[in-house]
Design a protein around this motif. Structure first.
Motif, PDB file in Angstrom:
ATOM      1  N   ARG A  28     -20.400 -77.268  33.843  1.00 56.30           N
ATOM      2  CA  ARG A  28     -21.059 -75.901  33.234  1.00 56.30           C
ATOM      3  C   ARG A  28     -22.266 -76.378  33.897  1.00 56.30           C
ATOM      4  NH1 ARG A  28     -20.415 -75.129  27.116  1.00 56.30           N
ATOM      5  NH2 ARG A  28     -17.858 -74.819  27.290  1.00 56.30           N
ATOM      6  N   LEU A  29     -22.701 -75.727  35.259  1.00 51.58           N
ATOM      7  CA  LEU A  29     -24.296 -76.238  35.663  1.00 51.58           C
ATOM      8  C   LEU A  29     -24.539 -74.335  35.493  1.00 51.58           C
ATOM      9  CD1 LEU A  29     -22.845 -76.164  40.125  1.00 51.58           C
ATOM     10  CD2 LEU A  29     -23.140 -78.043  37.729  1.00 51.58           C
ATOM     11  N   LEU A  30     -26.511 -74.835  34.878  1.00 54.50           N
ATOM     12  CA  LEU A  30     -27.640 -73.987  34.842  1.00 54.50           C
ATOM     13  C   LEU A  30     -28.056 -73.750  35.686  1.00 54.50           C
ATOM     14  CD1 LEU A  30     -26.150 -75.283  31.535  1.00 54.50           C
ATOM     15  CD2 LEU A  30     -28.781 -73.747  31.264  1.00 54.50           C
ATOM     16  N   THR A  31     -28.122 -72.530  36.665  1.00 52.76           N
ATOM     17  CA  THR A  31     -28.910 -72.636  37.769  1.00 52.76           C
ATOM     18  C   THR A  31     -30.396 -71.273  38.059  1.00 52.76           C
ATOM     19  OG1 THR A  31     -29.007 -72.768  39.937  1.00 52.76           O
ATOM     20  CG2 THR A  31     -27.641 -71.872  38.957  1.00 52.76           C
ATOM     21  N   ARG A  32     -31.027 -71.318  38.210  1.00 50.46           N
ATOM     22  CA  ARG A  32     -32.749 -70.254  38.491  1.00 50.46           C
ATOM     23  C   ARG A  32     -31.848 -69.797  40.114  1.00 50.46           C
ATOM     24  NH1 ARG A  32     -38.471 -72.327  39.713  1.00 50.46           N
ATOM     25  NH2 ARG A  32     -37.172 -74.155  40.091  1.00 50.46           N
ATOM     26  N   ALA A  49     -36.217 -72.433  33.148  1.00 52.16           N
ATOM     27  CA  ALA A  49     -36.435 -73.098  32.434  1.00 52.16           C
ATOM     28  C   ALA A  49     -37.236 -72.402  31.751  1.00 52.16           C
ATOM     29  CB  ALA A  49     -36.427 -74.217  33.008  1.00 52.16           C
ATOM     30  N   ALA A  50     -38.330 -71.857  32.232  1.00 46.21           N
ATOM     31  CA  ALA A  50     -39.488 -71.018  31.463  1.00 46.21           C
ATOM     32  C   ALA A  50     -39.146 -69.903  30.970  1.00 46.21           C
ATOM     33  CB  ALA A  50     -40.208 -69.995  32.455  1.00 46.21           C
ATOM     34  N   THR A  51     -37.758 -69.606  30.591  1.00 49.70           N
ATOM     35  CA  THR A  51     -37.475 -68.597  29.452  1.00 49.70           C
ATOM     36  C   THR A  51     -36.795 -69.100  28.299  1.00 49.70           C
ATOM     37  OG1 THR A  51     -35.141 -68.602  30.248  1.00 49.70           O
ATOM     38  CG2 THR A  51     -36.584 -67.253  30.846  1.00 49.70           C
ATOM     39  N   VAL A  52     -36.494 -70.817  28.106  1.00 55.96           N
ATOM     40  CA  VAL A  52     -36.915 -71.673  27.200  1.00 55.96           C
ATOM     41  C   VAL A  52     -34.546 -72.200  26.215  1.00 55.96           C
ATOM     42  CG1 VAL A  52     -37.697 -73.124  24.885  1.00 55.96           C
ATOM     43  CG2 VAL A  52     -39.176 -71.762  26.124  1.00 55.96           C
ATOM     44  N   GLU A  53     -34.640 -70.425  26.149  1.00 55.04           N
ATOM     45  CA  GLU A  53     -33.490 -70.594  25.412  1.00 55.04           C
ATOM     46  C   GLU A  53     -31.999 -70.283  26.768  1.00 55.04           C
ATOM     47  OE1 GLU A  53     -31.791 -67.249  22.622  1.00 55.04           O
ATOM     48  OE2 GLU A  53     -33.926 -67.196  21.616  1.00 55.04           O
TER      49      GLU A  53
END
Length: 67
Positions: A28-32, A49-53
């Motif tokens: 699972r990739l988390l990316t903006r 990452a600025a959204t924290v959750e």
């Protein structure tokens, strides 16, 4: 194993993702910044990452998180 990887389309993510998939892991990739041409089978989650959750479902059932 289910592995969640932050920065999934960055330098580290691009290097690790094919190796993790080849080893039989679910990735699972988390990316903006989503990109085209991701390997088949990757789960993509948009995240800053600025959204924290983390997005719902990105961490559920994960065996490991690489950050």
């Amino acid at each position: 194993m289910i592995i969640t990887l932050t920065g999934g389309t960055g330098t580290l993510g691009q290097a690790l993702t094919p190796r993790l998939l080849a080893a039989g892991h679910r990735v699972r990739l988390l990316t903006r910044t989503p990109r085209t041409g991701l390997p088949a089978g990757v789960e993509l989650f948009l995240w800053d990452a600025a959204t924290v959750e983390a997005p719902r479902g990105a961490l559920e059932g994960a065996d490991a998180v690489i950050h």
